[in-house]
Design an enzyme around this catalytic site. Structure first.
Site, short mmCIF file in Angstrom:
data_model
loop_
_atom_site.label_atom_id
_atom_site.label_comp_id
_atom_site.label_asym_id
_atom_site.label_seq_id
_atom_site.Cartn_x
_atom_site.Cartn_y
_atom_site.Cartn_z
N GLU A 1 -10.17 5.81 17.08
CA GLU A 1 -9.61 4.60 17.71
C GLU A 1 -8.18 4.85 18.15
O GLU A 1 -7.49 5.73 17.64
CB GLU A 1 -9.61 3.42 16.72
CG GLU A 1 -10.72 2.42 16.92
CD GLU A 1 -10.76 1.81 18.31
OE1 GLU A 1 -9.71 1.74 19.01
OE2 GLU A 1 -11.85 1.39 18.72
N HIS B 1 -5.87 -10.25 4.81
CA HIS B 1 -4.62 -10.71 5.44
C HIS B 1 -4.89 -11.74 6.54
O HIS B 1 -4.12 -12.66 6.74
CB HIS B 1 -3.85 -9.54 6.04
CG HIS B 1 -3.06 -8.74 5.04
ND1 HIS B 1 -2.16 -9.31 4.18
CD2 HIS B 1 -3.04 -7.41 4.78
CE1 HIS B 1 -1.61 -8.37 3.42
NE2 HIS B 1 -2.14 -7.20 3.77
N HIS C 1 -3.94 -2.71 -4.76
CA HIS C 1 -3.36 -4.01 -5.13
C HIS C 1 -4.43 -5.05 -4.92
O HIS C 1 -5.45 -4.78 -4.28
CB HIS C 1 -2.13 -4.34 -4.26
CG HIS C 1 -2.41 -4.26 -2.80
ND1 HIS C 1 -3.16 -5.20 -2.13
CD2 HIS C 1 -2.10 -3.32 -1.88
CE1 HIS C 1 -3.27 -4.85 -0.87
NE2 HIS C 1 -2.65 -3.70 -0.67
N SER D 1 0.81 -1.22 0.00
CA SER D 1 0.00 0.00 0.00
C SER D 1 0.84 1.27 0.00
O SER D 1 0.34 2.33 -0.35
CB SER D 1 -0.92 0.01 1.22
OG SER D 1 -1.84 -1.05 1.12
#
Ligand code: NAG
Ligand code: NAG
Ligand code: NAG
Ligand code: ZN
Length: 520
Positions: free
Chosen positions: A294, A349, A387, A116
């Site tokens: 967060e 992932h 990607h 990324s």
């Protein structure tokens, strides 16, 4: 007599046809040949009537689905349809309906499969770079601070600001993560999000959070997660408690510094860290908004309302997108906005397709919101991914078979592989879903593969499923959107956005969309 036979035959023909075209006679969703012919005719006429918009884009919104491969788009579309009670395959994500689609070649300068960071450098700064680096050209080697000096490049955010436009970004990751950092940071390593990481780097390179606050007080919208890198180690996080581990060691409170900077610029500014405070922000009277929802990344869409994961409440990506557009669109010169669906990638992932697909649907909803509240005649919207991933949609499941389920055999049972065991439609080429039990692929006959914790099986064992090297889609609408057709090198995306909005290298009206129509 003949005419009676004729009428009789005609009536028989009509009755037979009506019977043949009765929906129940057709498989799948019951679509008739007439349905498909009409569907195609309508699609052609829509394209024929579609005007090219050949003038300057006042506003540009880039929506980036991190890791949103084409199979991810297809599977999310089917899931969205199935959640609405349909078969699913025939459904559409919001950007499926955009008039212009191209492909992006995502390889980077030194890697066949990109990440990324180098990817953001390509589609935001317009040059390909080395894997793991952000906002620097290919002279910079990953992790080598000294090699980044003199290799810095600028981005579409810089170019848009120089043209007097308002700028901002929204993400579901930490605001210092690779994708948004591509707008404003120059680092040899994407890992340098806070000074916790850079303090041990030789060469004195500045961390990403400090670059944002020190160098970009004019970014009017900053929303996402990642409070940890903006707070001192001795400060207490409102949701997480201690910040002792990743907190800043340089004694800086970057949230307070941001407030001070906005105050000095006479801005009407707001800092918020939860959904209720976010909901109270009035975009009509707010010049700048920083929302850090967060301690680390924002929650997956599937876990956003789950109190096991989220304490104080987070806005959706669509809600953040709307607020950002309403703040930025007050500028008569227009705006540039980046919206990232950043956790599609992370679900993949983890090898948990359900997380990735729900985040893709949330991303599609954010695009729908952006599409609905901007005018196609003045706002270029570009939707793409940085990607691919190695998830596949495979086997021959029946039409409407649950996309997160097992491949069926078309007659109520499960299709079995050569090892006599069932398999899911979604599988990964590699990742954490690999395991062998007594030298065999695990038997999932009695496993609930629709559970969000389920890891789809993978062929190769990797702790983290990897990116894929296949091309990703570019979906566009608005002024100059037709330039996003064909197979593009990923770095061209930054240039087309600049050309369309006449910024950066394309500021001269004779060399941008301002004169495009005359060049045909
Ligand atoms: C999540 O919570 C918000 C605010 O309470 C609510 O508006 C929304 O509908 C909820 N979403 C889901 C998926 O439950
Ligand atoms: C949200 O933030 C505001 C401002 O800090 C605070 O007053 C409020 O209690 C917070 N809400 C929740 C649910 O924690
Ligand atoms: C865009 O411009 C065209 C041509 O001027 C016009 O026909 C159309 O109604 C406009 N669309 C919107 C949404 O304003
Ligand atoms: Zn990734």
């Amino acid at each position: 007599m003949d005419s009676y036979i004729g009428v009789f035959c005609l009536a028989l023909f009509v009755i037979t046809q009506a019977f043949l075209f009765d929906d129940v006679r057709f498989s799948g969703n019951g679509e008739t040949p007439t349905f498909w012919r009409n569907q195609a005719r309508t699609a052609i006429l829509n394209r024929v009537r579609q005007p090219r918009i050949e003038h300057v884009a006042k506003n540009v919104i880039m929506f980036l689905g991190d890791g949103m491969s084409i199979p991810t788009v297809t599977a999310a579309r089917i899931l969205k349809g199935q959640l609405a009670g349909h078969k699913g395959e025939e459904d559409s994500l919001s950007f499926d309906k955009f008039p212009y689609i191209g492909l992006s070649k995502t390889y980077c300068q030194d890697s066949q499969v990109t990440d990324s960071a180098s990817s953001a450098t390509a589609y935001l700064c317009g040059v390909k770079a080395n894997i793991g680096t952000i906002g620097v050209d290919a002279r910079t080697h990953h992790g080598d601070c000294n090699s980044q000096k003199g290799a810095e490049v600028t981005s579409i955010l810089d170019w848009s600001m120089a043209a007097g436009k308002s700028v901002g970004f929204v993400t579901t990751t930490r605001v210092t993560h690779a994708t948004p950092a591509g707008l404003y940071a120059n680092v040899a390593s994407r890992g340098w999000e806070g000074d916790y990481y850079t303090r041990s780097v030789t060469g004195g390179c500045k961390d990403i959070a400090a670059q944002l606050i020190d160098d970009y007080p004019n970014v009017q919208v900053i929303m996402g997660g990642g409070r940890q890198f903006f707070m001192r180690a001795d400060q207490t996080d409102p949701e997480h408690g201690s910040n002792a581990h990743y907190g800043r060691r340089d004694g800086r409170d970057l949230i307070q510094e941001w407030r001070n900077g906005q105050h000095n610029l006479n801005r009407n500014y707001q800092y918020v860290w939860n959904a209720s405070a976010f909901n109270k922000v009035d975009p009509a009277t707010t010049d700048s908004l920083m929302g850090l929802f967060e301690y680390s990344h924002m929650q997956y869409e599937l876990e956003r309302n789950d109190t096991n994961h989220e304490r104080a409440g987070e806005p959706s990506l669509a809600e953040m997108t709307e607020k950002a557009i309403r703040i930025l669109s007050k500028n008569p010169k227009g705006f540039f906005l980046l919206v990232e669906g950043g956790r599609i990638d992370m679900g993949h992932h983890e090898g948990r397709a359900k997380l990735a697909l729900y985040d893709t649907i949330a991303f599609s909803n954010a695009v729908a919101k952006g599409d609905a509240i901007t005018n196609v005649n003045d706002t270029l919207i570009v939707v793409t991914a940085d990607h691919a991933h190695v998830m596949v949609i495979a086997g021959y499941p029946s039409r409407g078979n649950p996309i997160l389920g097992k491949v069926d055999d078309g007659s109520g049972g499960l299709e079995l592989a050569a090892d006599k065991r069932p398999y899911t439609t979604l599988l990964y080429g590699n990742g954490p879903g690999y395991s062998l039990v007594q030298n065999q692929r695990p038997d999932i006959t009695n496993v609930d593969t629709i559970d969000k914790h389920y890891h789809q099986q993978s062929a190769v064992s990797l702790g983290s499923e990897s990116h894929g090297g296949d091309d990703v889609g570019i979906f566009a609408r608005g002024p100059m959107a037709h330039l996003f057709t064909g197979v593009l090198e990923e770095n061209e995306i930054a240039h087309v956005m600049a050309y369309a909005s006449c910024v950066g290298d394309y500021t001269n009206p004779s060399d941008c969309a301002a004169s495009a129509a005359g060049k045909r």
